[in-house]
Design a protein around this motif. Structure first.
Motif, PDB file in Angstrom:
ATOM      1  N   ALA A   1      -2.051   8.282  -5.373  1.00 24.15           N
ATOM      2  CA  ALA A   1      -3.008   7.105  -4.976  1.00 24.15           C
ATOM      3  C   ALA A   1      -4.390   7.382  -5.819  1.00 24.15           C
ATOM      4  O   ALA A   1      -5.402   6.437  -5.674  1.00 24.15           O
ATOM      5  N   TYR A   2      -4.630   8.555  -6.335  1.00 21.27           N
ATOM      6  CA  TYR A   2      -6.051   8.972  -6.637  1.00 21.27           C
ATOM      7  C   TYR A   2      -6.132   9.135  -8.287  1.00 21.27           C
ATOM      8  O   TYR A   2      -7.012   9.642  -8.752  1.00 21.27           O
TER       9      TYR A   2
ATOM     10  N   GLY B   1       0.887  -1.068   0.011  1.00 16.36           N
ATOM     11  CA  GLY B   1      -0.063  -0.121   0.017  1.00 16.36           C
ATOM     12  C   GLY B   1       0.761   1.499  -0.007  1.00 16.36           C
ATOM     13  O   GLY B   1       1.944   1.350   0.304  1.00 16.36           O
TER      14      GLY B   1
ATOM     15  N   LYS C   1      -8.027   2.766  -3.761  1.00 17.04           N
ATOM     16  CA  LYS C   1      -9.355   3.381  -4.071  1.00 17.04           C
ATOM     17  C   LYS C   1      -9.769   3.138  -5.419  1.00 17.04           C
ATOM     18  O   LYS C   1     -10.806   3.157  -5.704  1.00 17.04           O
TER      19      LYS C   1
HETATM   20  N1  PLP Z   1      -2.015   8.380  -0.121  1.00 17.53           N
HETATM   21  C1  PLP Z   1      -2.839   9.166  -0.081  1.00 17.53           C
HETATM   22  C2  PLP Z   1      -3.043  10.689  -0.610  1.00 17.53           C
HETATM   23  C3  PLP Z   1      -4.155   8.840   0.828  1.00 17.53           C
HETATM   24  O1  PLP Z   1      -5.356   9.617   0.796  1.00 17.53           O
HETATM   25  C4  PLP Z   1      -4.183   7.520   1.296  1.00 17.53           C
HETATM   26  C5  PLP Z   1      -5.650   6.951   1.815  1.00 17.53           C
HETATM   27  O2  PLP Z   1      -6.553   7.563   2.268  1.00 17.53           O
HETATM   28  C6  PLP Z   1      -2.986   6.822   1.171  1.00 17.53           C
HETATM   29  C7  PLP Z   1      -2.096   7.161   0.463  1.00 17.53           C
HETATM   30  C8  PLP Z   1      -3.014   5.325   1.537  1.00 17.53           C
HETATM   31  O3  PLP Z   1      -3.094   4.525   0.804  1.00 17.53           O
HETATM   32  P1  PLP Z   1      -3.050   2.747   0.990  1.00 17.53           P
HETATM   33  O4  PLP Z   1      -4.365   2.448   1.335  1.00 17.53           O
HETATM   34  O5  PLP Z   1      -2.600   2.446  -0.311  1.00 17.53           O
HETATM   35  O6  PLP Z   1      -1.809   2.635   1.948  1.00 17.53           O
END
Ligand code: PLP
Length: 392
Positions: A205-206, A105, A237
């Motif tokens: 991530a988005y 993640g 996401k």
């Molecule tokens: N980066 C951002 C900007 C996020 O908002 C989030 C989760 O809300 C993450 C990383 C975490 O992502 P992951 O679930 O892959 O650890």
């Protein structure tokens, strides 16, 4: 034995605990209130069938002697790294699959990458932003400078030639503001990083929520970024992997500082401290890139972005100043009548039974703002916006 005293410099994070407490108290006092949560950053749609089918097959493989697998490669299975590589190529980004490291993640990667960077580096962090960047650097005792994201710069701060930084966190589309950098804006950050021999940690991530094809979904779409940026991605996401856990980190081989390729350091770090993501999860993640998987995932993202549109339209109709929502699942609105973020939280909870996230929880510049997310169900989002209309 001494503790890491840097931890004592962390500000207590009351944000989600306080939200939970306030919502519980309100629900207890008003048992009939049908509270709608538009505050969480977690997804609500399940894994898509292509992903679960792939995982089931992988489970069967793990249960048969001939196909059982033990420890996997530290950097992830080639089938997933190659699928990611093809996906980057579709964005016009040429990577080698061994420049991509599969992880559990993005949260872990944005923090763990600091292992290979000196504690002396000055870190530049936008304010407001995902709080993990700040806290993880405080834990390491690094000096942090902030760059102001405000309504005046549409929450897209640009480099200030007078401020030196060695490590720069960028998050686009941004959590919490929903703002997305253009190619030209990212090019300014790349130019700054190259001039300062800095490293950009680009949190994508988005990226899957970007609708406008003219906006960059990877920092590597900007020429020169391969020599100054690490990019971190996530299936959380995009494909509902928040509980399943899978992401990736790109460390290009041309990224060299003090004559040392960061790729070499990261490989060493991962092989020492990480034993990989489970085969089953990686098979599930790879299914996201099959024709069927991509179509199913697109359906989920379209549903969330439909919610974002409903929220954004409601804000527009009522004359709220807001950001985001068109290329991100977050809508960042200015609290009306000069209210603080928490005052507005209380008002929405008590008068409309809607829960959002106070912007002040994401940094000083978040005060007076409020985050709504598109990750609820369609029905709840419609209902919440109807209540909003009645309230205003
Ligand atoms: N980066 C951002 C900007 C996020 O908002 C989030 C989760 O809300 C993450 C990383 C975490 O992502 P992951 O679930 O892959 O650890």
């Amino acid at each position: 034995m001494k503790i890491n005293r840097n931890f004592l410099n962390l500000k207590d994070s009351y944000l989600f605990a306080t939200i939970g407490q306030k919502v519980n108290d309100y629900q207890k006092a008003n048992p009939d209130a049908a509270i709608i949560r538009l505050g969480i950053g977690d997804v609500t749609l399940p894994l898509c069938p292509a992903v679960t089918e792939a995982m089931k097959e992988a489970v069967a493989e793990m249960g048969a002697r001939e196909t059982f697998r033990g420890y996997g490669p530290y950097e992830g299975y080639a089938f997933l790294r190659e699928a990611l590589c093809v996906s980057y190529a579709q964005k016009g980004v040429k990577l080698q699959s061994d420049e991509i490291f599969v992880s559990d993640g993005a949260k872990c990667d944005v923090a763990n990458i600091l292992d290979i960077l000196s504690g002396d580096n000055v870190v530049l962090i936008p304010d407001p932003v995902y709080p993990v960047y700040l806290d993880t650097n405080i834990m390491d005792g690094r000096t942090v400078v902030f760059c102001d994201a405000t309504a005046a710069n549409e929450f897209l701060p640009l480099p200030d030639a007078g401020t030196h930084a060695d490590i720069i966190y960028l998050c686009s589309p941004n959590n919490p503001t929903g703002s997305v950098y253009t190619h030209a804006q990212l090019a300014q950050w790349v130019a700054y990083a190259r001039e300062h021999e800095a490293l950009i940690l680009f949190d994508a991530a988005y990226e899957a929520f970007i609708q406008d094809p003219s906006l960059p979904r990877s920092i590597y779409e900007v020429p020169g970024a391969l020599e100054c940026a690490v990019e971190i991605g996530s299936f959380s996401k995009t494909a509902g992997f928040t509980g399943t856990r899978c992401g990736w980190c790109v460390v290009p081989k041309g990224l060299i500082r003090e004559d040392v390729p960061l790729h070499q350091l990261w490989m060493r770090r991962q092989s020492t401290k990480f034993n990989g993501v489970s085969y089953i999860v990686q098979r599930g993640a790879a299914a996201v890139f099959t024709e069927e998987g991509a179509r199913q995932i697109r359906g989920h993202i379209d549903m969330y972005m439909g919610n974002a549109k409903i929220i954004a339209q409601t804000m527009a109709v009522h004359g709220f100043a807001y950001f985001g929502g068109d290329n991100s699942p977050y809508i960042w609105l200015q609290c009306p009548a000069g209210m603080t973020s928490w005052q507005y939280f209380d008002r929405l909870l008590e008068q409309a039974n809607i829960v959002g996230t106070p912007g002040s929880g994401f940094g000083a510049n978040g005060e007076g703002f409020f985050r709504l997310t598109a990750f609820g169900s369609h029905a709840n989002t419609v209902e919440a916006m109807e209540r909003f209309q009645t309230l205003f």
